[in-house]
Design an enzyme around this catalytic site. Sequence first.
Site, mmCIF file in Angstrom:
data_model
loop_
_atom_site.group_PDB
_atom_site.id
_atom_site.type_symbol
_atom_site.label_atom_id
_atom_site.label_comp_id
_atom_site.label_asym_id
_atom_site.label_seq_id
_atom_site.Cartn_x
_atom_site.Cartn_y
_atom_site.Cartn_z
ATOM 1 N N LYS A 48 1.255 -1.045 -0.352
ATOM 2 C CA LYS A 48 -0.385 0.107 -0.118
ATOM 3 C C LYS A 48 0.589 1.294 -0.173
ATOM 4 C CE LYS A 48 -1.751 -0.931 3.515
ATOM 5 N NZ LYS A 48 -1.943 -2.287 4.308
ATOM 6 N N ARG A 84 -9.545 0.402 8.775
ATOM 7 C CA ARG A 84 -9.583 -0.881 9.487
ATOM 8 C C ARG A 84 -10.246 -1.780 10.564
ATOM 9 N NH1 ARG A 84 -3.561 -0.174 9.030
ATOM 10 N NH2 ARG A 84 -2.008 -1.754 9.623
ATOM 11 N N ARG A 110 11.131 -5.675 5.106
ATOM 12 C CA ARG A 110 10.757 -4.301 5.438
ATOM 13 C C ARG A 110 12.462 -4.224 5.825
ATOM 14 N NH1 ARG A 110 5.292 -2.272 5.109
ATOM 15 N NH2 ARG A 110 5.323 -3.174 7.434
ATOM 16 N N ARG A 113 11.542 -0.572 12.455
ATOM 17 C CA ARG A 113 10.155 -0.656 12.536
ATOM 18 C C ARG A 113 9.905 -1.779 13.355
ATOM 19 N NH1 ARG A 113 4.822 0.096 8.967
ATOM 20 N NH2 ARG A 113 4.440 -1.013 10.310
ATOM 21 N N ARG A 144 -0.495 -9.395 14.098
ATOM 22 C CA ARG A 144 -1.241 -8.056 12.701
ATOM 23 C C ARG A 144 -1.274 -8.435 11.655
ATOM 24 N NH1 ARG A 144 4.779 -5.018 10.934
ATOM 25 N NH2 ARG A 144 3.178 -4.198 9.418
HETATM 26 P P1 AMP Z 1 1.114 0.571 9.268
HETATM 27 O O1 AMP Z 1 2.242 1.207 8.770
HETATM 28 O O2 AMP Z 1 -0.571 0.623 8.611
HETATM 29 O O3 AMP Z 1 1.095 -0.720 9.270
HETATM 30 O O4 AMP Z 1 0.555 1.314 10.665
HETATM 31 C C1 AMP Z 1 1.123 0.477 12.080
HETATM 32 C C2 AMP Z 1 0.733 0.406 13.196
HETATM 33 O O5 AMP Z 1 0.017 1.816 13.333
HETATM 34 C C3 AMP Z 1 -0.637 -0.569 13.389
HETATM 35 O O6 AMP Z 1 -0.582 -2.148 13.460
HETATM 36 C C4 AMP Z 1 -2.156 -0.206 14.226
HETATM 37 O O7 AMP Z 1 -1.705 -0.288 15.985
HETATM 38 C C5 AMP Z 1 -1.070 1.027 14.068
HETATM 39 N N1 AMP Z 1 -2.586 1.366 13.117
HETATM 40 C C6 AMP Z 1 -2.318 2.385 12.060
HETATM 41 N N2 AMP Z 1 -3.764 2.639 11.743
HETATM 42 C C7 AMP Z 1 -4.735 2.408 12.307
HETATM 43 C C8 AMP Z 1 -6.066 1.899 11.867
HETATM 44 N N3 AMP Z 1 -6.565 2.508 10.484
HETATM 45 N N4 AMP Z 1 -6.391 1.702 12.840
HETATM 46 C C9 AMP Z 1 -6.135 1.314 14.009
HETATM 47 N N5 AMP Z 1 -4.659 1.417 14.073
HETATM 48 C C10 AMP Z 1 -3.912 1.538 13.320
#
Ligand code: AMP
Length: 190
Positions: A14, A89, A128, A134, A146
């Site tokens: 994404k 989400r 990654r 991260r 996740r």
């Molecule tokens: P991402 O970079 O999109 O994988 O997001 C990293 C982390 O941020 C996720 O594992 C969640 O802990 C938090 N996070 C990001 N976006 C959301 C969302 N829309 N709702 C809840 N938690 C989020």
Amino acid sequence: MYNIVLFGPPGAGKGTQSEKLIQKYGLTHLSTGDLFRKHLGEGTELGNLAKKYMNEGRLVPDEVVIGMVEEKIASTKNSKGFIFDGFPRTTAQASALDEMLEKHDMSISGMIALDVPEDVLKARIKERGKTSGRVDDQDDAKINTRIKVYFDETLPVADYYEKQGKFKKINGVGAIDEIFSDITKVIDSY
Ligand code: AMP
């Protein structure tokens, strides 16, 4: 104006595709993961609140995420539209997003879901993790959490858009440019 939800599990591509899409269409990239990481880096109250959820690979509570997105939309002036990446989400986030956009006389054009098998996702995330810094990319248990959270809590969001006739799935495995081309075909059909 396009408002696109780019959807898919962690590691689906994404972020990579969003970067290309904002260049081609001049859209505003709204990645909730990036926004949280920025808050985390700056040590804000919101960052501290989100930290424990993020580090464990769990979802940050809806009201926190929704508030953050609301602020970002309200503070973005003269946008040609948004790419929502990693948001919504949950179905609660999806209906909150519809309400927020309505307030600004906007609506979602469509959701584009990147379809990638689980073994490929895990391999991509670990790769990654070598450079992303991260913690949630580097540990098998966190990666598995996740992906599980995605299937349990996030996948129903696809039905939410399907019911509105706004859902389109495309193959997310292969050359980045080919996947990008498939995405642009969907967007150009809106
Ligand atoms: P991402 O970079 O999109 O994988 O997001 C990293 C982390 O941020 C996720 O594992 C969640 O802990 C938090 N996070 C990001 N976006 C959301 C969302 N829309 N709702 C809840 N938690 C989020």
